[in-house]
Enzyme design. Structure first.
Site, mmCIF file in Angstrom:
data_model
loop_
_atom_site.group_PDB
_atom_site.id
_atom_site.type_symbol
_atom_site.label_atom_id
_atom_site.label_comp_id
_atom_site.label_asym_id
_atom_site.label_seq_id
_atom_site.Cartn_x
_atom_site.Cartn_y
_atom_site.Cartn_z
ATOM 1 N N SER A 126 0.920 -1.124 0.166
ATOM 2 C CA SER A 126 -0.075 -0.143 0.010
ATOM 3 C C SER A 126 0.931 1.241 0.027
ATOM 4 C CB SER A 126 -0.903 -0.043 1.259
ATOM 5 O OG SER A 126 -1.507 1.180 1.440
ATOM 6 N N TYR A 150 -1.883 -1.055 10.744
ATOM 7 C CA TYR A 150 -2.163 -1.410 9.497
ATOM 8 C C TYR A 150 -0.941 -1.300 8.384
ATOM 9 C CZ TYR A 150 -3.865 -1.642 4.604
ATOM 10 O OH TYR A 150 -3.781 -2.034 3.450
ATOM 11 N N LYS A 154 1.998 -3.953 6.686
ATOM 12 C CA LYS A 154 2.465 -4.106 5.387
ATOM 13 C C LYS A 154 3.852 -3.923 5.094
ATOM 14 C CE LYS A 154 -1.450 -4.852 3.662
ATOM 15 N NZ LYS A 154 -1.727 -6.028 2.816
HETATM 16 P P1 NAD Z 1 -11.086 -7.011 1.177
HETATM 17 O O1 NAD Z 1 -11.563 -6.951 2.482
HETATM 18 O O2 NAD Z 1 -12.321 -6.707 0.239
HETATM 19 O O3 NAD Z 1 -10.432 -8.512 0.712
HETATM 20 C C1 NAD Z 1 -9.578 -9.270 1.518
HETATM 21 C C2 NAD Z 1 -9.977 -10.731 1.557
HETATM 22 O O4 NAD Z 1 -9.098 -11.346 2.373
HETATM 23 C C3 NAD Z 1 -11.398 -10.842 2.296
HETATM 24 O O5 NAD Z 1 -12.414 -11.646 1.186
HETATM 25 C C4 NAD Z 1 -11.384 -11.533 3.482
HETATM 26 O O6 NAD Z 1 -12.364 -12.385 3.512
HETATM 27 C C5 NAD Z 1 -9.938 -12.238 3.244
HETATM 28 N N1 NAD Z 1 -9.200 -12.509 4.465
HETATM 29 C C6 NAD Z 1 -8.807 -11.785 5.358
HETATM 30 N N2 NAD Z 1 -8.141 -12.369 6.355
HETATM 31 C C7 NAD Z 1 -7.967 -13.684 5.758
HETATM 32 C C8 NAD Z 1 -7.317 -14.600 6.337
HETATM 33 N N3 NAD Z 1 -6.415 -14.625 7.507
HETATM 34 N N4 NAD Z 1 -7.426 -16.020 5.628
HETATM 35 C C9 NAD Z 1 -7.937 -15.861 4.548
HETATM 36 N N5 NAD Z 1 -8.729 -14.992 3.982
HETATM 37 C C10 NAD Z 1 -8.573 -13.957 4.646
HETATM 38 O O7 NAD Z 1 -9.921 -5.990 0.830
HETATM 39 P P2 NAD Z 1 -9.383 -5.592 -0.764
HETATM 40 O O8 NAD Z 1 -9.846 -4.021 -0.579
HETATM 41 O O9 NAD Z 1 -9.635 -6.352 -1.688
HETATM 42 O O10 NAD Z 1 -7.746 -5.619 -0.394
HETATM 43 C C11 NAD Z 1 -6.828 -6.664 -0.657
HETATM 44 C C12 NAD Z 1 -5.687 -6.341 -0.138
HETATM 45 O O11 NAD Z 1 -4.998 -5.142 -0.758
HETATM 46 C C13 NAD Z 1 -5.332 -6.405 1.250
HETATM 47 O O12 NAD Z 1 -4.304 -6.956 1.723
HETATM 48 C C14 NAD Z 1 -5.309 -4.765 1.610
HETATM 49 O O13 NAD Z 1 -4.642 -4.438 2.852
HETATM 50 C C15 NAD Z 1 -4.537 -4.336 0.356
HETATM 51 N N6 NAD Z 1 -4.668 -2.860 0.061
HETATM 52 C C16 NAD Z 1 -6.225 -2.572 -0.189
HETATM 53 C C17 NAD Z 1 -6.299 -1.030 -0.513
HETATM 54 C C18 NAD Z 1 -7.666 -0.668 -0.669
HETATM 55 O O14 NAD Z 1 -8.067 0.488 -0.470
HETATM 56 N N7 NAD Z 1 -8.805 -1.344 -0.718
HETATM 57 C C19 NAD Z 1 -5.164 -0.069 -0.638
HETATM 58 C C20 NAD Z 1 -3.894 -0.620 -0.450
HETATM 59 C C21 NAD Z 1 -3.907 -1.972 -0.184
HETATM 60 N N1 UFG Z 2 -12.900 11.297 3.422
HETATM 61 C C1 UFG Z 2 -13.802 12.064 3.459
HETATM 62 N N2 UFG Z 2 -14.942 11.544 4.102
HETATM 63 C C2 UFG Z 2 -15.046 10.078 4.167
HETATM 64 C C3 UFG Z 2 -14.024 9.448 3.890
HETATM 65 C C4 UFG Z 2 -12.846 9.876 3.623
HETATM 66 O O1 UFG Z 2 -13.485 13.269 3.231
HETATM 67 O O2 UFG Z 2 -16.220 9.774 4.835
HETATM 68 C C5 UFG Z 2 -11.455 11.812 2.764
HETATM 69 C C6 UFG Z 2 -10.167 11.607 3.600
HETATM 70 O O3 UFG Z 2 -10.096 12.412 4.333
HETATM 71 C C7 UFG Z 2 -8.991 11.577 2.396
HETATM 72 C C8 UFG Z 2 -9.858 11.116 1.095
HETATM 73 O O4 UFG Z 2 -11.215 11.335 1.377
HETATM 74 O O5 UFG Z 2 -8.810 12.929 2.012
HETATM 75 C C9 UFG Z 2 -9.471 9.624 0.884
HETATM 76 O O6 UFG Z 2 -9.930 8.613 2.032
HETATM 77 P P1 UFG Z 2 -10.023 7.196 1.956
HETATM 78 O O7 UFG Z 2 -10.294 6.661 3.540
HETATM 79 O O8 UFG Z 2 -10.782 6.934 1.000
HETATM 80 O O9 UFG Z 2 -8.383 6.885 1.592
HETATM 81 P P2 UFG Z 2 -7.222 6.912 2.395
HETATM 82 O O10 UFG Z 2 -6.122 7.840 1.467
HETATM 83 O O11 UFG Z 2 -7.193 7.383 3.499
HETATM 84 O O12 UFG Z 2 -6.828 5.431 2.519
HETATM 85 C C10 UFG Z 2 -6.733 4.656 1.580
HETATM 86 C C11 UFG Z 2 -6.879 3.011 2.222
HETATM 87 C C12 UFG Z 2 -5.455 2.904 3.111
HETATM 88 C C13 UFG Z 2 -4.242 2.772 2.112
HETATM 89 C C14 UFG Z 2 -4.389 4.173 1.666
HETATM 90 C C15 UFG Z 2 -3.043 4.319 0.654
HETATM 91 O O13 UFG Z 2 -7.995 3.174 3.295
HETATM 92 O O14 UFG Z 2 -5.707 1.528 3.575
HETATM 93 O O15 UFG Z 2 -5.462 4.429 0.862
HETATM 94 O O16 UFG Z 2 -3.385 3.132 -0.298
HETATM 95 F F1 UFG Z 2 -3.371 2.539 2.999
#
Ligand code: NAD
Ligand code: UFG
Length: 340
Positions: A126, A150, A154
């Site tokens: 991330s 979190y 990572k």
């Molecule tokens: P998500 O929660 O939709 O998907 C994660 C999946 O992993 C879920 O289906 C959950 O059931 C499964 N899971 C969790 N713990 C588990 C375990 N111990 N064993 C088996 N399955 C398990 O999340 P996502 O948005 O698809 O994110 C996927 C990955 O990308 C995550 O590692 C997250 O940290 C990373 N990531 C997501 C974002 C974002 O904004 N969505 C940003 C940066 C990184």
């Molecule tokens: N925001 C609002 N209102 C809300 C939610 C978010 O104004 O209800 C704003 C936040 O302050 C920020 C922007 O929208 O300025 C984006 O916020 P998000 O929560 O959608 O995303 P972040 O950038 O805070 O974080 C996301 C993921 C993290 C990841 C990061 C970088 O949630 O897990 O992107 O990849 F680490």
């Protein structure tokens, strides 16, 4: 028989859509997911879109016996590791849960891979590993630091992967640093389905548009940004999925590799930009109020994408209007399904 790509977390948001891209590219996919944050119904949607159903095992990446059995029964070519917990605020409240799931779980998985001699690993990292940006756009050599469990989980896994890579020949590892994944499959059949109140901006905006929530709180309008609201690099989840394929292909073509790569678009948009774009897609007004800054938020964040382009030959192609169009189609589909 074509070997499998093991996709952990493959019924989740990003994992399921990467599975779609993998199947469409001709790969066999085995999903391992404990369904803690997803539903098995996504398997039907994957099948509907691709005409293929991935193999599925319901189980936990921390279950060593299950992993050993899985690697003995399937011929696995590579692992894409999405499984994990991802809510920043929750990680502050329950740090041990995050280290156990995200760090211990990854170690268990890597041990099982090592025992089975599978050494190609694509990791969901991330942009949070960059902490508060010292310069923009963020290049992969920007100093790394984290402010919450979190993010730390990572970064710890990235460090573990570096150690592992140095300790043993033959590992091909890509740490993909996602910026802000949004959007949905263009069919509207698969998208992000957060449980409870969404933490992230775009699912919240979509729920306001569809009438499930009254109004959005915009966290801060006094940042040093063009309109005072936070700026992020939003990337369409299907572009992200293609980035995974590019990383997989790159790893499979090389004998030994350790990469950290930004997956973003290189362009930042503010909260108000995203609200306007979603209003255009949905043809609805998004009610919002300005609220105090959210603790821990940074002002701005966007990626330098040149390394991904040079190394993987990959760039994101969708703009924010397409991201919002697809997210809206998914939100309407999800609302219709929920209401029967
Ligand atoms: P998500 O929660 O939709 O998907 C994660 C999946 O992993 C879920 O289906 C959950 O059931 C499964 N899971 C969790 N713990 C588990 C375990 N111990 N064993 C088996 N399955 C398990 O999340 P996502 O948005 O698809 O994110 C996927 C990955 O990308 C995550 O590692 C997250 O940290 C990373 N990531 C997501 C974002 C974002 O904004 N969505 C940003 C940066 C990184
Ligand atoms: N925001 C609002 N209102 C809300 C939610 C978010 O104004 O209800 C704003 C936040 O302050 C920020 C922007 O929208 O300025 C984006 O916020 P998000 O929560 O959608 O995303 P972040 O950038 O805070 O974080 C996301 C993921 C993290 C990841 C990061 C970088 O949630 O897990 O992107 O990849 F680490």
């Amino acid at each position: 028989m074509t070997p499998y790509i093991l996709v952990t977390g493959g019924t989740g948001f990003i994992g399921s859509l990467t599975t779609v891209s993998l199947l469409e590219a001709g790969h066999n996919v085995l999903i391992l997911d404990n369904l803690s944050n997803s539903s098995p119904s996504v398997l039907d949607a994957i099948e509907k879109i691709t005409g293929k159903r991935p193999d599925f095992i319901q189980g936990d990446i921390r279950d060593a016996a299950l992993l050993a059995d899985l690697f003995s029964r399937y011929s696995i070519q590579a692992v894409m590791h999405f499984a994990g917990l991802k809510a920043v605020g929750e990680s502050v409240q329950f740090p041990l849960r995050y280290y156990d799931n995200n760090v211990h779980g990854s170690v268990q998985l890597l041990q099982a891979m090592q025992a089975a001699n599978v050494r190609t690993f694509i990791f969901s990292s991330s942009a949070t590993v960059y902490g508060d940006p010292k310069f923009l756009p963020l290049t992969e050599d920007h100093p790394l630091s984290t402010t919450n469990p979190y993010g730390h989980s990572k970064l710890m896994v990235e460090e573990i992967l570096q150690n592992l890579y140095k300790s043993e020949d033959g590992w091909r590892i890509a740490c993909l640093r996602y910026f802000n994944p949004v959007g949905a499959h263009p069919s509207g059949l698969i998208g992000e389905a957060p449980q409870g109140i969404p933490n992230n901006l775009m699912p919240y905006v979509a729920q306001v548009a569809v009438g499930e929530r009254a109004q959005l709180s915009v966290f801060g309008d006094d940042y040093d940004t063009p309109d005072g609201t936070g700026v992020r690099d939003y990337i369409h989840v299907m572009d992200l999925a293609e980035g995974h394929l590019a990383a997989l292909n790159y790893c499979l073509e090389n004998d030994s590799e350790l990469l950290a790569v930004n997956l973003g678009t290189g362009t930042g948009y503010s909260v108000l930009d995203m609200i306007s774009a979603f209003e255009r897609s949905s043809q609805r007004r998004i009610a919002y109020q300005i609220a105090p800054r959210r603790p821990g938020d940074i002002a701005s964040c966007w990626a330098d994408t040149s390394f991904a382009r040079k190394k993987l030959g990959w760039t994101a192609s969708s703009g924010i209007q397409k991201m919002c169009d697809d997210a809206w189609r998914w939100q309407c589909h999800a609302a219709a399904t929920k209401n029967g």
